[in-house]
Scaffold this motif. Structure first.
Motif, PDB file in Angstrom:
ATOM      1  N   GLU A   3     -18.382   5.282  87.762  1.00  0.00           N
ATOM      2  CA  GLU A   3     -18.477   3.980  88.431  1.00  0.00           C
ATOM      3  C   GLU A   3     -17.887   2.943  87.481  1.00  0.00           C
ATOM      4  O   GLU A   3     -18.209   2.917  86.292  1.00  0.00           O
ATOM      5  CB  GLU A   3     -19.943   3.650  88.727  1.00  0.00           C
ATOM      6  CG  GLU A   3     -20.171   2.282  89.333  1.00  0.00           C
ATOM      7  CD  GLU A   3     -20.189   2.279  90.847  1.00  0.00           C
ATOM      8  OE1 GLU A   3     -19.965   1.198  91.423  1.00  0.00           O
ATOM      9  OE2 GLU A   3     -20.436   3.340  91.449  1.00  0.00           O
ATOM     10  N   ASN A  22     -15.414   5.622  91.313  1.00  0.00           N
ATOM     11  CA  ASN A  22     -15.983   4.671  92.255  1.00  0.00           C
ATOM     12  C   ASN A  22     -15.712   3.294  91.671  1.00  0.00           C
ATOM     13  O   ASN A  22     -16.388   2.855  90.747  1.00  0.00           O
ATOM     14  CB  ASN A  22     -17.486   4.913  92.435  1.00  0.00           C
ATOM     15  CG  ASN A  22     -17.749   6.315  92.949  1.00  0.00           C
ATOM     16  OD1 ASN A  22     -17.162   6.737  93.924  1.00  0.00           O
ATOM     17  ND2 ASN A  22     -18.594   7.052  92.259  1.00  0.00           N
ATOM     18  N   SER A  24     -15.495  -0.655  91.829  1.00  0.00           N
ATOM     19  CA  SER A  24     -16.168  -1.754  92.516  1.00  0.00           C
ATOM     20  C   SER A  24     -15.751  -3.093  91.903  1.00  0.00           C
ATOM     21  O   SER A  24     -16.489  -3.678  91.103  1.00  0.00           O
ATOM     22  CB  SER A  24     -17.682  -1.564  92.424  1.00  0.00           C
ATOM     23  OG  SER A  24     -18.358  -2.531  93.192  1.00  0.00           O
ATOM     24  N   TRP A  53     -12.120   5.656  94.976  1.00  0.00           N
ATOM     25  CA  TRP A  53     -12.666   5.001  96.163  1.00  0.00           C
ATOM     26  C   TRP A  53     -13.040   3.589  95.724  1.00  0.00           C
ATOM     27  O   TRP A  53     -13.483   3.381  94.588  1.00  0.00           O
ATOM     28  CB  TRP A  53     -13.902   5.745  96.678  1.00  0.00           C
ATOM     29  CG  TRP A  53     -13.531   7.049  97.293  1.00  0.00           C
ATOM     30  CD1 TRP A  53     -13.273   8.224  96.648  1.00  0.00           C
ATOM     31  CD2 TRP A  53     -13.349   7.306  98.675  1.00  0.00           C
ATOM     32  NE1 TRP A  53     -12.940   9.199  97.550  1.00  0.00           N
ATOM     33  CE2 TRP A  53     -12.978   8.668  98.807  1.00  0.00           C
ATOM     34  CE3 TRP A  53     -13.453   6.527  99.822  1.00  0.00           C
ATOM     35  CZ2 TRP A  53     -12.720   9.255 100.035  1.00  0.00           C
ATOM     36  CZ3 TRP A  53     -13.199   7.119 101.042  1.00  0.00           C
ATOM     37  CH2 TRP A  53     -12.841   8.471 101.143  1.00  0.00           C
ATOM     38  N   LYS A  55     -15.237   0.093  96.405  1.00  0.00           N
ATOM     39  CA  LYS A  55     -16.413  -0.495  97.047  1.00  0.00           C
ATOM     40  C   LYS A  55     -16.454  -1.979  96.710  1.00  0.00           C
ATOM     41  O   LYS A  55     -16.368  -2.364  95.549  1.00  0.00           O
ATOM     42  CB  LYS A  55     -17.685   0.189  96.539  1.00  0.00           C
ATOM     43  CG  LYS A  55     -18.959  -0.452  97.040  1.00  0.00           C
ATOM     44  CD  LYS A  55     -20.161   0.122  96.328  1.00  0.00           C
ATOM     45  CE  LYS A  55     -20.231  -0.440  94.922  1.00  0.00           C
ATOM     46  NZ  LYS A  55     -21.340   0.049  94.116  1.00  0.00           N
ATOM     47  N   VAL A  57     -18.762  -5.392  97.211  1.00  0.00           N
ATOM     48  CA  VAL A  57     -20.038  -5.976  97.610  1.00  0.00           C
ATOM     49  C   VAL A  57     -19.744  -7.341  98.219  1.00  0.00           C
ATOM     50  O   VAL A  57     -19.159  -8.211  97.572  1.00  0.00           O
ATOM     51  CB  VAL A  57     -21.003  -6.089  96.407  1.00  0.00           C
ATOM     52  CG1 VAL A  57     -22.308  -6.753  96.834  1.00  0.00           C
ATOM     53  CG2 VAL A  57     -21.271  -4.713  95.812  1.00  0.00           C
ATOM     54  N   GLN A  82     -14.640   0.653 101.072  1.00  0.00           N
ATOM     55  CA  GLN A  82     -15.975   0.524 101.650  1.00  0.00           C
ATOM     56  C   GLN A  82     -16.500  -0.883 101.373  1.00  0.00           C
ATOM     57  O   GLN A  82     -16.361  -1.373 100.247  1.00  0.00           O
ATOM     58  CB  GLN A  82     -16.942   1.521 101.004  1.00  0.00           C
ATOM     59  CG  GLN A  82     -16.650   2.962 101.292  1.00  0.00           C
ATOM     60  CD  GLN A  82     -17.128   3.363 102.664  1.00  0.00           C
ATOM     61  OE1 GLN A  82     -18.241   3.071 103.066  1.00  0.00           O
ATOM     62  NE2 GLN A  82     -16.267   4.032 103.404  1.00  0.00           N
ATOM     63  N   MET A  84     -19.970  -3.086 101.138  1.00  0.00           N
ATOM     64  CA  MET A  84     -21.393  -2.914 100.940  1.00  0.00           C
ATOM     65  C   MET A  84     -22.019  -4.299 101.034  1.00  0.00           C
ATOM     66  O   MET A  84     -21.740  -5.162 100.200  1.00  0.00           O
ATOM     67  CB  MET A  84     -21.682  -2.280  99.574  1.00  0.00           C
ATOM     68  CG  MET A  84     -23.140  -1.993  99.353  1.00  0.00           C
ATOM     69  SD  MET A  84     -23.423  -1.146  97.782  1.00  0.00           S
ATOM     70  CE  MET A  84     -22.921   0.495  98.213  1.00  0.00           C
ATOM     71  N   THR A 104     -15.135  -5.358 109.739  1.00  0.00           N
ATOM     72  CA  THR A 104     -14.879  -4.188 108.896  1.00  0.00           C
ATOM     73  C   THR A 104     -14.142  -3.119 109.694  1.00  0.00           C
ATOM     74  O   THR A 104     -13.117  -2.596 109.259  1.00  0.00           O
ATOM     75  CB  THR A 104     -16.200  -3.618 108.341  1.00  0.00           C
ATOM     76  OG1 THR A 104     -16.818  -4.599 107.513  1.00  0.00           O
ATOM     77  CG2 THR A 104     -15.974  -2.356 107.543  1.00  0.00           C
ATOM     78  N   TYR A 109     -11.747  -0.305 107.500  1.00  0.00           N
ATOM     79  CA  TYR A 109     -12.520  -0.028 106.299  1.00  0.00           C
ATOM     80  C   TYR A 109     -13.840   0.628 106.680  1.00  0.00           C
ATOM     81  O   TYR A 109     -14.233   0.649 107.837  1.00  0.00           O
ATOM     82  CB  TYR A 109     -12.828  -1.312 105.524  1.00  0.00           C
ATOM     83  CG  TYR A 109     -11.627  -2.125 105.079  1.00  0.00           C
ATOM     84  CD1 TYR A 109     -10.428  -1.542 104.707  1.00  0.00           C
ATOM     85  CD2 TYR A 109     -11.719  -3.508 105.000  1.00  0.00           C
ATOM     86  CE1 TYR A 109      -9.349  -2.302 104.281  1.00  0.00           C
ATOM     87  CE2 TYR A 109     -10.637  -4.284 104.572  1.00  0.00           C
ATOM     88  CZ  TYR A 109      -9.458  -3.672 104.216  1.00  0.00           C
ATOM     89  OH  TYR A 109      -8.402  -4.425 103.792  1.00  0.00           O
ATOM     90  N   SER A 112     -21.021   0.692 103.980  1.00  0.00           N
ATOM     91  CA  SER A 112     -22.108   1.428 103.337  1.00  0.00           C
ATOM     92  C   SER A 112     -23.318   0.511 103.246  1.00  0.00           C
ATOM     93  O   SER A 112     -23.177  -0.680 102.973  1.00  0.00           O
ATOM     94  CB  SER A 112     -21.656   1.862 101.935  1.00  0.00           C
ATOM     95  OG  SER A 112     -22.704   2.487 101.263  1.00  0.00           O
ATOM     96  N   ARG A 114     -26.270   0.612 101.248  1.00  0.00           N
ATOM     97  CA  ARG A 114     -27.108   0.523 100.049  1.00  0.00           C
ATOM     98  C   ARG A 114     -28.456   1.225 100.229  1.00  0.00           C
ATOM     99  O   ARG A 114     -29.515   0.604 100.207  1.00  0.00           O
ATOM    100  CB  ARG A 114     -27.313  -0.936  99.640  1.00  0.00           C
ATOM    101  CG  ARG A 114     -26.005  -1.669  99.438  1.00  0.00           C
ATOM    102  CD  ARG A 114     -26.195  -3.024  98.856  1.00  0.00           C
ATOM    103  NE  ARG A 114     -26.334  -2.857  97.404  1.00  0.00           N
ATOM    104  CZ  ARG A 114     -26.711  -3.820  96.597  1.00  0.00           C
ATOM    105  NH1 ARG A 114     -26.984  -5.006  97.049  1.00  0.00           N
ATOM    106  NH2 ARG A 114     -26.816  -3.608  95.314  1.00  0.00           N
TER     107      ARG A 114
END
Length: 126
Positions: A3, A22, A24, A53, A55, A57, A82, A84, A104, A109, A112, A114
Motif C-alpha cells: 500500500e 495498492n 492511494s 490498482w 484507490k 478516498v 476504485q 472509497m 462513479t 470506475y 469500495s 471500507r
C-alpha cells in the motif's frame, strides 16, 4: 501487496517480487500540498508495472474531477480505479456512497465501501 500513496517510484527489485501495488494518491481535500501528494511520473511508473490498482478516498462528487484529471494525465486504466467514500462510521460512508455511485459508474470506475469501518466503526487497533 504494498500500500502506497504513490509518491515514491518503486525500485525494479521491488517490482519483481511484489504481486500488487495498492496506490492511494491523496486528493486536494487531504490538505497535503500538491507538490508533495501528486507525482505524475511516479504514478505513471506504477501504471507501467501492470501490478497497480488505484484507490481514491473521496468525500463528495465534486472531487471526482480531480481524479479524472489524474487518470488522464497518468494513463491509469479506468478498470484499475476504485473510489472509497471517506467516513468514520457506516452511516457516513453509506450516505457518501449513495452520492458517489452514479457518477462513479458513469465514469467506469469501481466503488469500495471500507469494510473495516462497517465492522469496527472508528475503533483503533483491531
Amino acid at each position: 501487496h504494498i500500500e502506497t500513496a504513490g509518491t515514491i517510484k518503486p525500485k525494479d527489485h521491488v517490482v519483481r517480487v511484489v504481486k500488487q501495488f495498492n496506490v492511494s494518491p491523496k486528493l486536494g481535500h487531504s490538505a497535503n500540498p500538491l507538490r508533495k501528494r501528486y507525482k505524475k511520473d511516479v504514478l505513471k511508473s506504477f501504471v507501467q508495472t501492470g501490478k497497480a490498482w488505484f484507490k481514491f478516498v473521496v468525500e463528495e462528487p465534486d472531487q471526482l474531477a480531480e481524479v479524472d484529471q489524474m487518470v488522464l494525465e497518468c494513463s491509469i486504466p479506468k478498470d484499475r480505479v476504485q473510489f472509497m467514500p471517506e467516513g468514520v462510521n457506516s452511516n457516513q460512508i453509506l450516505s457518501r456512497a449513495r452520492q458517489l455511485s452514479e457518477p462513479t459508474l458513469r465514469r467506469g470506475y469501481g466503488l469500495s465501501l471500507r469494510q473495516h469501518i462497517h465492522m469496527w466503526e472508528d475503533q483503533r487497533g483491531v
